[in-house]
Design a protein around this motif. Structure first.
Motif, PDB file in Angstrom:
ATOM      1  N   ILE A  25       5.449   1.861 -13.524  1.00  0.00           N
ATOM      2  CA  ILE A  25       6.465   1.582 -12.353  1.00  0.00           C
ATOM      3  C   ILE A  25       5.864   0.531 -11.470  1.00  0.00           C
ATOM      4  CG2 ILE A  25       7.483   2.856 -10.756  1.00  0.00           C
ATOM      5  CD1 ILE A  25       7.704   5.295 -12.387  1.00  0.00           C
ATOM      6  N   LEU A  26       4.568   1.102 -11.003  1.00  0.00           N
ATOM      7  CA  LEU A  26       4.004   0.241  -9.789  1.00  0.00           C
ATOM      8  C   LEU A  26       3.922  -1.508 -10.274  1.00  0.00           C
ATOM      9  CD1 LEU A  26       2.478  -0.360  -7.407  1.00  0.00           C
ATOM     10  CD2 LEU A  26       0.432   0.332  -8.484  1.00  0.00           C
ATOM     11  N   PHE A  27       3.410  -1.625 -11.768  1.00  0.00           N
ATOM     12  CA  PHE A  27       3.405  -2.987 -12.205  1.00  0.00           C
ATOM     13  C   PHE A  27       4.696  -3.584 -12.507  1.00  0.00           C
ATOM     14  CE2 PHE A  27       3.317  -6.157 -15.736  1.00  0.00           C
ATOM     15  CZ  PHE A  27       2.016  -6.659 -15.381  1.00  0.00           C
ATOM     16  N   SER A  28       5.739  -2.727 -12.697  1.00  0.00           N
ATOM     17  CA  SER A  28       7.154  -3.435 -13.015  1.00  0.00           C
ATOM     18  C   SER A  28       7.788  -3.744 -11.487  1.00  0.00           C
ATOM     19  CB  SER A  28       7.915  -2.334 -13.366  1.00  0.00           C
ATOM     20  OG  SER A  28       7.477  -2.000 -14.881  1.00  0.00           O
ATOM     21  N   ALA A  29       7.251  -3.040 -10.426  1.00  0.00           N
ATOM     22  CA  ALA A  29       7.710  -3.419  -9.224  1.00  0.00           C
ATOM     23  C   ALA A  29       7.076  -4.523  -8.570  1.00  0.00           C
ATOM     24  CB  ALA A  29       7.644  -2.131  -8.263  1.00  0.00           C
ATOM     25  N   ILE A  56       0.796  -1.210   0.056  1.00  0.00           N
ATOM     26  CA  ILE A  56      -0.183   0.092   0.240  1.00  0.00           C
ATOM     27  C   ILE A  56       1.006   1.401  -0.111  1.00  0.00           C
ATOM     28  CG2 ILE A  56      -1.664   1.426   1.492  1.00  0.00           C
ATOM     29  CD1 ILE A  56      -2.889  -1.086   2.337  1.00  0.00           C
ATOM     30  N   LEU A  57       1.838   1.313   0.942  1.00  0.00           N
ATOM     31  CA  LEU A  57       2.675   2.409   0.866  1.00  0.00           C
ATOM     32  C   LEU A  57       3.517   2.669  -0.441  1.00  0.00           C
ATOM     33  CD1 LEU A  57       4.042   1.949   4.605  1.00  0.00           C
ATOM     34  CD2 LEU A  57       2.665   3.550   3.877  1.00  0.00           C
ATOM     35  N   LEU A  58       3.917   1.607  -1.094  1.00  0.00           N
ATOM     36  CA  LEU A  58       4.668   1.657  -2.358  1.00  0.00           C
ATOM     37  C   LEU A  58       3.646   2.299  -3.378  1.00  0.00           C
ATOM     38  CD1 LEU A  58       6.956   1.041  -4.186  1.00  0.00           C
ATOM     39  CD2 LEU A  58       5.918  -1.161  -4.802  1.00  0.00           C
ATOM     40  N   THR A  59       2.399   1.659  -3.532  1.00  0.00           N
ATOM     41  CA  THR A  59       1.447   2.042  -4.461  1.00  0.00           C
ATOM     42  C   THR A  59       1.136   3.634  -4.210  1.00  0.00           C
ATOM     43  OG1 THR A  59       0.298  -0.010  -4.503  1.00  0.00           O
ATOM     44  CG2 THR A  59      -0.880   1.770  -5.170  1.00  0.00           C
ATOM     45  N   LEU A  60       0.975   4.460  -2.953  1.00  0.00           N
ATOM     46  CA  LEU A  60       0.619   5.351  -2.691  1.00  0.00           C
ATOM     47  C   LEU A  60       1.742   6.345  -2.997  1.00  0.00           C
ATOM     48  CD1 LEU A  60      -1.438   5.046   0.423  1.00  0.00           C
ATOM     49  CD2 LEU A  60      -2.325   5.674  -1.909  1.00  0.00           C
TER      50      LEU A  60
END
Length: 271
Positions: A199-203, A180-184
């Motif tokens: 970026i989110l999908f790649s991570a 959640i913290l990464l996404t936000l």
């Protein structure tokens, strides 16, 4: 000006997300995602984003879908790859973790690497829907980061723990708040919807492809719809099994905090 009170709409979206997740499990014994011509669509998020567009008008839809320059995307992706590279190297060097040839190595593992761009595009409906809702929170709600955290937490709880809530941070599930913290953080640092999604999908994809997942939902969304789990290319030492994946998300989040975000062009009432 919004056509509806933003805080009321926030509560309504929470009810839709929670209700959608629970009803999908209760009625269909599955998550709230559907696959249409390959594209992954989360029904509650789609409804929530449609309500946001109705509240804000056509201009907001154009705002979300418009292309905004972001000249640090390559640098962010470099750090994402670097972090996973360092983690993998450290695991190989200092722990009993090892590379392996898991089940379905060729038909699932290697093909997923080749199909990465395709799955990124196929997951864009979910990522854009989420960006639309989070963007509305950022625009209309004070302390929008907190509201975004609540929304994402509710999505994860109702998708993964319907009728069996285990608390805010279930035992050995630190990956939930880490994700959640990464996404936000990515969302608030990258104002371009498409680059944010990429970026989110790649991570997440690199995390899963390296270390695996037992989640049928995650496997079907980002690797292959006909499989329920993926063991990963690396077998983690037992003592690190529950901590490597969230640690990667947390490290990426920390690095992102050092990137200065570009001030939004639109007026915002958020913090």
């Amino acid at each position: 000006m919004s056509r509806i009170n933003p805080y009321f709409l926030f509560i309504l979206i929470l009810l839709i997300v929670a209700g959608g997740g629970v009803l999908s499990e209760f009625l269909f014994e599955r998550d709230a995602n559907i696959i249409l011509l390959g594209f992954r669509i989360n029904i509650p998020l789609l409804i929530g984003s449609a309500l946001v567009i109705w509240a804000e008008g056509e201009r907001y839809l154009k705002e979300i879908l418009s292309w905004r320059e972001h000249n640090k995307t390559g640098l962010i992706l470099f750090f994402v790859l670097l972090i996973y590279g360092v983690i993998t190297g450290a695991l190989m060097q200092f722990t009993k973790s090892k590379f392996t040839e898991p089940d379905y190595f060729y038909e699932l593992g290697l093909s997923s690497i080749i199909d990465f761009p395709v799955y990124l595009v196929w997951n864009m409906p979910i990522l854009i829907s989420l960006a639309g809702i989070l963007g509305y929170f950022r625009k209309r709600l004070k302390a929008s980061y907190i509201f975004g955290f609540i929304l994402l937490l509710l999505i994860l709880l109702t998708e993964y723990y319907p009728f069996n809530f285990k608390g805010i941070v279930p035992e050995k599930q630190i990956i939930v708040p880490a994700f959640i913290l990464l996404t936000l953080t990515i969302f608030y640092k990258v104002r371009n919807t498409y680059l944010y999604g990429g970026i989110l999908f790649s991570a997440v994809w690199i995390n899963v492809i390296l270390f695996g997942t037992n989640s049928a939902t995650v496997t079907k969304l980002i690797i292959a719809k006909n499989f329920d789990k993926w063991d990963g290319f690396i077998i983690l030492a037992k003592e690190f099994t529950d901590y490597v994946q969230p640690a990667a998300f947390i490290l990426i989040t920390i690095v992102l905090l050092f990137f200065k975000r570009k001030k939004p062009e639109e007026n915002s009432s958020t913090n």
